[in-house]
Design a protein around this motif. Structure first.
Motif, PDB file in Angstrom:
ATOM      1  N   ARG A   5       0.838  -1.204   0.000  1.00  0.00           N
ATOM      2  CA  ARG A   5       0.000   0.000   0.000  1.00  0.00           C
ATOM      3  C   ARG A   5       0.868   1.247   0.000  1.00  0.00           C
ATOM      4  NH1 ARG A   5      -3.811  -0.073   4.881  1.00  0.00           N
ATOM      5  NH2 ARG A   5      -3.400  -2.314   4.922  1.00  0.00           N
ATOM      6  N   LEU A   6       0.302   2.326  -0.540  1.00  0.00           N
ATOM      7  CA  LEU A   6       1.010   3.594  -0.546  1.00  0.00           C
ATOM      8  C   LEU A   6       0.924   4.237   0.833  1.00  0.00           C
ATOM      9  CD1 LEU A   6      -0.177   5.043  -3.976  1.00  0.00           C
ATOM     10  CD2 LEU A   6       1.785   3.582  -3.482  1.00  0.00           C
ATOM     11  N   LYS A   7       2.040   4.721   1.315  1.00  0.00           N
ATOM     12  CA  LYS A   7       2.112   5.264   2.671  1.00  0.00           C
ATOM     13  C   LYS A   7       1.137   6.410   2.883  1.00  0.00           C
ATOM     14  CE  LYS A   7       5.415   7.255   5.943  1.00  0.00           C
ATOM     15  NZ  LYS A   7       6.830   7.662   6.144  1.00  0.00           N
ATOM     16  N   ASP A   8       1.047   7.315   1.913  1.00  0.00           N
ATOM     17  CA  ASP A   8       0.215   8.504   2.066  1.00  0.00           C
ATOM     18  C   ASP A   8      -1.191   8.320   1.509  1.00  0.00           C
ATOM     19  OD1 ASP A   8       2.312   9.920   3.255  1.00  0.00           O
ATOM     20  OD2 ASP A   8       3.148  10.413   1.296  1.00  0.00           O
ATOM     21  N   LYS A  54       9.327  19.181 -17.948  1.00  0.00           N
ATOM     22  CA  LYS A  54      10.477  19.989 -17.543  1.00  0.00           C
ATOM     23  C   LYS A  54      10.791  19.810 -16.067  1.00  0.00           C
ATOM     24  CE  LYS A  54       9.655  23.624 -20.995  1.00  0.00           C
ATOM     25  NZ  LYS A  54       9.285  25.054 -21.207  1.00  0.00           N
ATOM     26  N   GLN A  55       9.747  19.504 -15.282  1.00  0.00           N
ATOM     27  CA  GLN A  55       9.933  19.313 -13.840  1.00  0.00           C
ATOM     28  C   GLN A  55      10.118  17.847 -13.466  1.00  0.00           C
ATOM     29  OE1 GLN A  55       7.388  21.506 -11.199  1.00  0.00           O
ATOM     30  NE2 GLN A  55       6.970  23.108 -12.716  1.00  0.00           N
ATOM     31  N   GLY A  56      10.277  16.988 -14.473  1.00  0.00           N
ATOM     32  CA  GLY A  56      10.545  15.577 -14.214  1.00  0.00           C
ATOM     33  C   GLY A  56       9.325  14.767 -13.831  1.00  0.00           C
ATOM     34  N   ILE A  57       8.142  15.269 -14.125  1.00  0.00           N
ATOM     35  CA  ILE A  57       6.898  14.544 -13.808  1.00  0.00           C
ATOM     36  C   ILE A  57       6.495  13.726 -15.030  1.00  0.00           C
ATOM     37  CG2 ILE A  57       4.478  14.757 -13.151  1.00  0.00           C
ATOM     38  CD1 ILE A  57       5.189  17.455 -11.871  1.00  0.00           C
ATOM     39  N   LYS A  58       6.411  12.428 -14.873  1.00  0.00           N
ATOM     40  CA  LYS A  58       6.056  11.552 -15.981  1.00  0.00           C
ATOM     41  C   LYS A  58       4.585  11.703 -16.345  1.00  0.00           C
ATOM     42  CE  LYS A  58       9.608   8.043 -15.142  1.00  0.00           C
ATOM     43  NZ  LYS A  58       9.852   6.591 -14.930  1.00  0.00           N
ATOM     44  N   LYS A  59       4.284  11.405 -17.611  1.00  0.00           N
ATOM     45  CA  LYS A  59       2.923  11.584 -18.117  1.00  0.00           C
ATOM     46  C   LYS A  59       1.924  10.729 -17.348  1.00  0.00           C
ATOM     47  CE  LYS A  59       2.434  12.223 -22.457  1.00  0.00           C
ATOM     48  NZ  LYS A  59       2.342  12.069 -23.945  1.00  0.00           N
ATOM     49  N   LYS A  60       2.311   9.476 -17.015  1.00  0.00           N
ATOM     50  CA  LYS A  60       1.390   8.610 -16.281  1.00  0.00           C
ATOM     51  C   LYS A  60       1.121   9.145 -14.883  1.00  0.00           C
ATOM     52  CE  LYS A  60      -1.255   5.093 -15.983  1.00  0.00           C
ATOM     53  NZ  LYS A  60      -2.427   4.948 -16.853  1.00  0.00           N
ATOM     54  N   THR A  61       2.162   9.649 -14.222  1.00  0.00           N
ATOM     55  CA  THR A  61       1.982  10.233 -12.890  1.00  0.00           C
ATOM     56  C   THR A  61       1.076  11.450 -12.972  1.00  0.00           C
ATOM     57  OG1 THR A  61       4.201   9.496 -12.277  1.00  0.00           O
ATOM     58  CG2 THR A  61       3.181  11.177 -10.887  1.00  0.00           C
ATOM     59  N   LEU A  62       1.246  12.236 -14.031  1.00  0.00           N
ATOM     60  CA  LEU A  62       0.411  13.425 -14.228  1.00  0.00           C
ATOM     61  C   LEU A  62      -1.049  13.022 -14.421  1.00  0.00           C
ATOM     62  CD1 LEU A  62       0.755  16.543 -14.581  1.00  0.00           C
ATOM     63  CD2 LEU A  62       0.728  16.106 -17.053  1.00  0.00           C
ATOM     64  N   SER A  92       9.652   1.039   0.350  1.00  0.00           N
ATOM     65  CA  SER A  92      10.237   2.085   1.190  1.00  0.00           C
ATOM     66  C   SER A  92       9.172   3.008   1.754  1.00  0.00           C
ATOM     67  CB  SER A  92      11.250   2.910   0.376  1.00  0.00           C
ATOM     68  OG  SER A  92      10.589   3.713  -0.580  1.00  0.00           O
ATOM     69  N   GLY A  93       8.016   3.048   1.071  1.00  0.00           N
ATOM     70  CA  GLY A  93       6.881   3.808   1.579  1.00  0.00           C
ATOM     71  C   GLY A  93       6.940   5.301   1.323  1.00  0.00           C
ATOM     72  N   ASP A  94       7.932   5.764   0.568  1.00  0.00           N
ATOM     73  CA  ASP A  94       8.082   7.206   0.411  1.00  0.00           C
ATOM     74  C   ASP A  94       7.902   7.709  -1.021  1.00  0.00           C
ATOM     75  OD1 ASP A  94       8.640   7.566   3.107  1.00  0.00           O
ATOM     76  OD2 ASP A  94      10.754   7.082   2.806  1.00  0.00           O
ATOM     77  N   ALA A  95       8.573   7.081  -1.973  1.00  0.00           N
ATOM     78  CA  ALA A  95       8.702   7.666  -3.304  1.00  0.00           C
ATOM     79  C   ALA A  95       7.365   7.930  -3.986  1.00  0.00           C
ATOM     80  CB  ALA A  95       9.571   6.759  -4.180  1.00  0.00           C
ATOM     81  N   ARG A  96       6.444   6.975  -3.943  1.00  0.00           N
ATOM     82  CA  ARG A  96       5.197   7.163  -4.677  1.00  0.00           C
ATOM     83  C   ARG A  96       4.392   8.329  -4.107  1.00  0.00           C
ATOM     84  NH1 ARG A  96       1.883   8.906  -7.041  1.00  0.00           N
ATOM     85  NH2 ARG A  96      -0.001   8.003  -7.951  1.00  0.00           N
ATOM     86  N   GLY A  97       4.362   8.414  -2.778  1.00  0.00           N
ATOM     87  CA  GLY A  97       3.631   9.512  -2.180  1.00  0.00           C
ATOM     88  C   GLY A  97       4.224  10.855  -2.563  1.00  0.00           C
ATOM     89  N   GLN A  98       5.565  10.924  -2.623  1.00  0.00           N
ATOM     90  CA  GLN A  98       6.237  12.159  -3.001  1.00  0.00           C
ATOM     91  C   GLN A  98       5.925  12.514  -4.448  1.00  0.00           C
ATOM     92  OE1 GLN A  98      10.339  11.440  -2.147  1.00  0.00           O
ATOM     93  NE2 GLN A  98      10.091  11.569   0.061  1.00  0.00           N
ATOM     94  N   LYS A  99       5.989  11.531  -5.349  1.00  0.00           N
ATOM     95  CA  LYS A  99       5.705  11.788  -6.766  1.00  0.00           C
ATOM     96  C   LYS A  99       4.271  12.260  -6.952  1.00  0.00           C
ATOM     97  CE  LYS A  99       8.969   8.359  -8.566  1.00  0.00           C
ATOM     98  NZ  LYS A  99       9.094   7.083  -9.327  1.00  0.00           N
ATOM     99  N   SER A 100       3.357  11.614  -6.230  1.00  0.00           N
ATOM    100  CA  SER A 100       1.947  11.981  -6.339  1.00  0.00           C
ATOM    101  C   SER A 100       1.720  13.394  -5.817  1.00  0.00           C
ATOM    102  CB  SER A 100       1.086  10.982  -5.559  1.00  0.00           C
ATOM    103  OG  SER A 100      -0.269  11.351  -5.601  1.00  0.00           O
ATOM    104  N   ARG A 101       2.298  13.717  -4.674  1.00  0.00           N
ATOM    105  CA  ARG A 101       2.126  15.049  -4.092  1.00  0.00           C
ATOM    106  C   ARG A 101       2.690  16.123  -5.012  1.00  0.00           C
ATOM    107  NH1 ARG A 101       3.617  12.597   0.680  1.00  0.00           N
ATOM    108  NH2 ARG A 101       5.749  13.369   0.471  1.00  0.00           N
TER     109      ARG A 101
END
Length: 331
Positions: free
Chosen positions: A215-218, A299-307, A264-273
């Motif tokens: 599960r995603l931490k956040d 330009k800010q390193g946000i992938k299309k799928k994450t967007l 690790s519980g961190d990266a996905r929440g950070q990318k989503s935020r």
């Protein structure tokens, strides 16, 4: 090798679950492994596709007009409903498993269980092969694997695990069924997926596909299935599902996260935020063309799928103006 006939791999769910092979699904307790597998079982018993990338009507129309390839999670799902053998060593059949199957819409007449109340079932038990033969089951699930090793087997000893996994591989190939072994991960504090698996490497060595569910931490209602080993096809992209008290089980679609980041519980929440904050900021003064948003996000390193995931979670509207699509914050 000259006399060996080349054979094509058939898939229950490409590229995650092959027929005729062993697949392992791992995760910490309570992360949704069993619920996800029961959802897959329900689809199989009705002969329905397991995974489809769900898009809104506007997004589907938009992609069509922009000549973008529609993303569908490919699979070779059986055309007809099939039988499944499901064995659990932890949950009650009447108070836990059947209610979940009914909630998923399963045809329970096709979900079969070996009666092991008097004699516990093990991976070397002849009743397992007999049941596959009699029922012609296309999928067999042992949940969790630790409950079917036998009382005399030490999970730390490769020489004791190897014959068990070899037996599972032989049964899967002989009867061309998909065998799924569900297991709890160890408590190693290191987030690396390679260190959180079963105690003996022979479990993963014998499996042709290994998946991790967490599960995603956040976003605790959002769970993700990640591919950590794929011997027969390129590793599949991570797939998320929502498991909520009010909404129940819902497939979300592809998610931009690796197994190690998930654990690790961190990266996905950070990318989503970051993606959500970016959209809220760039759309604060009104709508903007989708292409421009995607360019700025890149330009800010946000992938299309994450967007796209962030857009869906924020319930941002898509509106067509002339020949372009604009994203607008919902009122």
């Amino acid at each position: 090798m000259e006399s060996v006939k080349v054979e094509q791999i058939e898939w229950l769910l490409y590229p995650f679950i092959p027929f005729g092979k062993v697949t392992i699904i791992q995760g910490d307790p309570g992360e949704g492994k069993t619920t996800m597998v029961l959802q897959i079982i329900a689809k199989l018993t009705r002969g329905e596709p397991i995974l489809l990338n769900k898009k809104s009507q506007k997004e589907a129309q938009q992609d069509s007009e922009e000549n973008l390839k529609q993303e569908v999670l490919s699979q070779d799902n059986p055309i007809q409903p099939v039988n499944v053998i499901y064995q659990t060593a932890e949950d009650g059949l009447g108070d836990t498993i059947k209610p979940r199957l009914l909630a998923a819409g399963a045809d329970c007449s096709r979900v079969l269980v070996i009666d092991d109340r008097e004699q516990p079932l093990t991976m070397l038990d002849v009743r397992l092969e007999e049941a596959i033969m009699q029922t012609k089951a296309r999928m067999v699930v042992l949940d969790p694997i630790q409950g079917f090793l036998g009382t005399d087997v030490d999970m730390h000893r490769a020489n004791e695990i190897r014959p068990l996994m070899k037996r599972m591989a032989v049964l899967a190939e002989k009867y061309h069924c998909a065998i799924i072994l569900i297991g709890h991960m160890n408590k190693n504090s290191n987030g690396k997926s390679s260190y959180r698996g079963f105690r003996s490497i022979d479990f993963q060595a014998a499996a042709r596909s290994v998946l991790i569910v967490g599960r995603l931490k956040d976003e605790p209602e959002t769970r993700v299935m990640c591919h950590v080993k794929s011997s027969l096809a390129p590793e599949g992209k991570s797939v998320a599902f929502r498991l909520g008290k009010e909404t129940g089980f819902q497939w979300i679609g592809e998610y931009d996260i690796s197994a190690d980041d998930l654990l690790s519980g961190d990266a996905r929440g950070q990318k989503s935020r970051i993606a959500k904050e970016f959209l809220l900021d760039i759309l604060a003064d009104g709508g903007m063309a989708q292409k421009k948003i995607e360019e700025e996000a890149s330009k800010q390193g946000i992938k299309k799928k994450t967007l796209r995931n962030a857009k869906q979670e924020l319930e941002i509207d898509s509106v067509k103006r002339g020949n372009q699509w604009f994203w607008i914050l919902s009122e």
